[in-house]
Design a protein around this motif. Structure first.
Motif, PDB file in Angstrom:
ATOM      1  N   VAL A   4      67.360 -36.233 -23.658  1.00 18.16           N
ATOM      2  CA  VAL A   4      66.144 -35.528 -23.254  1.00 18.16           C
ATOM      3  C   VAL A   4      66.148 -34.173 -23.954  1.00 18.16           C
ATOM      4  O   VAL A   4      67.110 -33.413 -23.839  1.00 18.16           O
ATOM      5  CB  VAL A   4      66.086 -35.343 -21.725  1.00 18.16           C
ATOM      6  CG1 VAL A   4      64.876 -34.527 -21.324  1.00 18.16           C
ATOM      7  CG2 VAL A   4      66.084 -36.695 -21.024  1.00 18.16           C
TER       8      VAL A   4
ATOM      9  N   THR B 125      60.587 -39.466 -27.981  1.00 22.48           N
ATOM     10  CA  THR B 125      59.178 -39.718 -27.703  1.00 22.48           C
ATOM     11  C   THR B 125      58.687 -38.733 -26.651  1.00 22.48           C
ATOM     12  O   THR B 125      59.335 -38.553 -25.615  1.00 22.48           O
ATOM     13  CB  THR B 125      58.973 -41.157 -27.195  1.00 22.48           C
ATOM     14  OG1 THR B 125      59.453 -42.065 -28.200  1.00 22.48           O
ATOM     15  CG2 THR B 125      57.516 -41.446 -26.909  1.00 22.48           C
ATOM     16  N   ARG B 126      57.533 -38.120 -26.928  1.00 22.58           N
ATOM     17  CA  ARG B 126      56.979 -37.165 -25.957  1.00 22.58           C
ATOM     18  C   ARG B 126      56.784 -37.848 -24.606  1.00 22.58           C
ATOM     19  O   ARG B 126      56.251 -38.956 -24.523  1.00 22.58           O
ATOM     20  CB  ARG B 126      55.656 -36.596 -26.456  1.00 22.58           C
ATOM     21  CG  ARG B 126      55.187 -35.475 -25.548  1.00 22.58           C
ATOM     22  CD  ARG B 126      54.207 -34.611 -26.203  1.00 22.58           C
ATOM     23  NE  ARG B 126      53.847 -33.549 -25.273  1.00 22.58           N
ATOM     24  CZ  ARG B 126      53.304 -32.437 -25.626  1.00 22.58           C
ATOM     25  NH1 ARG B 126      53.053 -32.211 -26.893  1.00 22.58           N
ATOM     26  NH2 ARG B 126      52.995 -31.531 -24.739  1.00 22.58           N
ATOM     27  N   ALA B 127      57.212 -37.170 -23.564  1.00 21.67           N
ATOM     28  CA  ALA B 127      57.216 -37.738 -22.218  1.00 21.67           C
ATOM     29  C   ALA B 127      56.200 -37.043 -21.326  1.00 21.67           C
ATOM     30  O   ALA B 127      55.871 -35.878 -21.530  1.00 21.67           O
ATOM     31  CB  ALA B 127      58.612 -37.603 -21.610  1.00 21.67           C
ATOM     32  N   THR B 128      55.731 -37.772 -20.329  1.00 20.51           N
ATOM     33  CA  THR B 128      54.931 -37.199 -19.252  1.00 20.51           C
ATOM     34  C   THR B 128      55.839 -37.058 -18.041  1.00 20.51           C
ATOM     35  O   THR B 128      56.981 -37.539 -18.047  1.00 20.51           O
ATOM     36  CB  THR B 128      53.745 -38.107 -18.888  1.00 20.51           C
ATOM     37  OG1 THR B 128      54.263 -39.318 -18.318  1.00 20.51           O
ATOM     38  CG2 THR B 128      52.887 -38.416 -20.115  1.00 20.51           C
TER      39      THR B 128
ATOM     40  N   ALA C 225      63.604 -41.400 -17.358  1.00 24.63           N
ATOM     41  CA  ALA C 225      64.718 -40.992 -18.211  1.00 24.63           C
ATOM     42  C   ALA C 225      65.981 -41.683 -17.704  1.00 24.63           C
ATOM     43  O   ALA C 225      66.582 -41.242 -16.729  1.00 24.63           O
ATOM     44  CB  ALA C 225      64.879 -39.484 -18.197  1.00 24.63           C
TER      45      ALA C 225
ATOM     46  N   THR D 112      57.323 -40.332 -16.969  1.00 18.91           N
ATOM     47  CA  THR D 112      58.247 -41.050 -17.852  1.00 18.91           C
ATOM     48  C   THR D 112      59.623 -41.143 -17.196  1.00 18.91           C
ATOM     49  O   THR D 112      60.120 -40.177 -16.628  1.00 18.91           O
ATOM     50  CB  THR D 112      58.367 -40.332 -19.212  1.00 18.91           C
ATOM     51  OG1 THR D 112      57.072 -40.270 -19.810  1.00 18.91           O
ATOM     52  CG2 THR D 112      59.326 -41.046 -20.139  1.00 18.91           C
TER      53      THR D 112
ATOM     54  N   THR E  13      62.700 -39.716 -13.062  1.00 20.90           N
ATOM     55  CA  THR E  13      61.474 -39.415 -13.799  1.00 20.90           C
ATOM     56  C   THR E  13      61.633 -38.016 -14.390  1.00 20.90           C
ATOM     57  O   THR E  13      62.457 -37.215 -13.919  1.00 20.90           O
ATOM     58  CB  THR E  13      60.226 -39.450 -12.905  1.00 20.90           C
ATOM     59  OG1 THR E  13      60.328 -38.398 -11.940  1.00 20.90           O
ATOM     60  CG2 THR E  13      60.033 -40.802 -12.236  1.00 20.90           C
ATOM     61  N   VAL E  14      60.832 -37.709 -15.386  1.00 22.26           N
ATOM     62  CA  VAL E  14      60.867 -36.378 -15.981  1.00 22.26           C
ATOM     63  C   VAL E  14      60.510 -35.326 -14.931  1.00 22.26           C
ATOM     64  O   VAL E  14      61.114 -34.253 -14.892  1.00 22.26           O
ATOM     65  CB  VAL E  14      59.952 -36.309 -17.222  1.00 22.26           C
ATOM     66  CG1 VAL E  14      59.754 -34.877 -17.699  1.00 22.26           C
ATOM     67  CG2 VAL E  14      60.525 -37.173 -18.343  1.00 22.26           C
TER      68      VAL E  14
ATOM     69  N   VAL F 184      61.874 -37.816 -24.477  1.00 19.81           N
ATOM     70  CA  VAL F 184      62.916 -38.728 -24.011  1.00 19.81           C
ATOM     71  C   VAL F 184      63.175 -39.695 -25.150  1.00 19.81           C
ATOM     72  O   VAL F 184      62.275 -40.426 -25.566  1.00 19.81           O
ATOM     73  CB  VAL F 184      62.500 -39.476 -22.721  1.00 19.81           C
ATOM     74  CG1 VAL F 184      63.553 -40.505 -22.337  1.00 19.81           C
ATOM     75  CG2 VAL F 184      62.275 -38.498 -21.576  1.00 19.81           C
TER      76      VAL F 184
END
Length: 78
Positions: free
Chosen positions: A69, A55-58, A63, A61, A25-26, A52
Motif C-alpha cells: 500500500v 492501482t489507485r484505491a478507493t 487491502a 478497496t 479496507t482502505v 494498493v
C-alpha cells in the motif's frame, strides 16, 4: 501488508514504511494509521491518494495480507 509513505506522508508518519496486518479496507486502514500516527498524519492523509499493489484505491478497496500500500501526498508541478 507493507505500507509505504512518500514525501510529506513519510514526514508526518515519522517513517518511510511499516508492516501492518492486512485484510482491511482502505478506509479501515486509514482509520488505524491515523489513530497510530496522530492528528498531523490524519490531516495529511486526507489529501493523499492511496495505491494498493500499484492501482489507485478507493476507501472500499480491499487491502489483503501481502499487499503493498502506497500513501502518496499530492505533488506540485506538472
Amino acid at each position: 501488508m507493507i505500507v509505504r509513505y512518500f514525501a510529506g506522508a513519510a514526514e508526518a508518519a515519522g517513517r518511510k514504511e511499516q508492516q501492518h496486518p492486512g485484510d482491511l479496507t482502505v478506509a479501515d486502514l486509514k482509520a488505524r494509521l491515523s489513530e497510530e500516527h496522530g492528528e498531523e498524519f490524519a490531516r495529511v492523509l486526507t489529501a493523499c491518494p492511496v495505491l494498493v499493489d500499484g492501482t489507485r484505491a478507493t476507501d472500499e478497496t480491499f487491502a489483503p495480507t501481502g499487499a503493498t500500500v502506497d500513501v502518496l501526498p499530492p505533488f506540485a508541478g506538472g
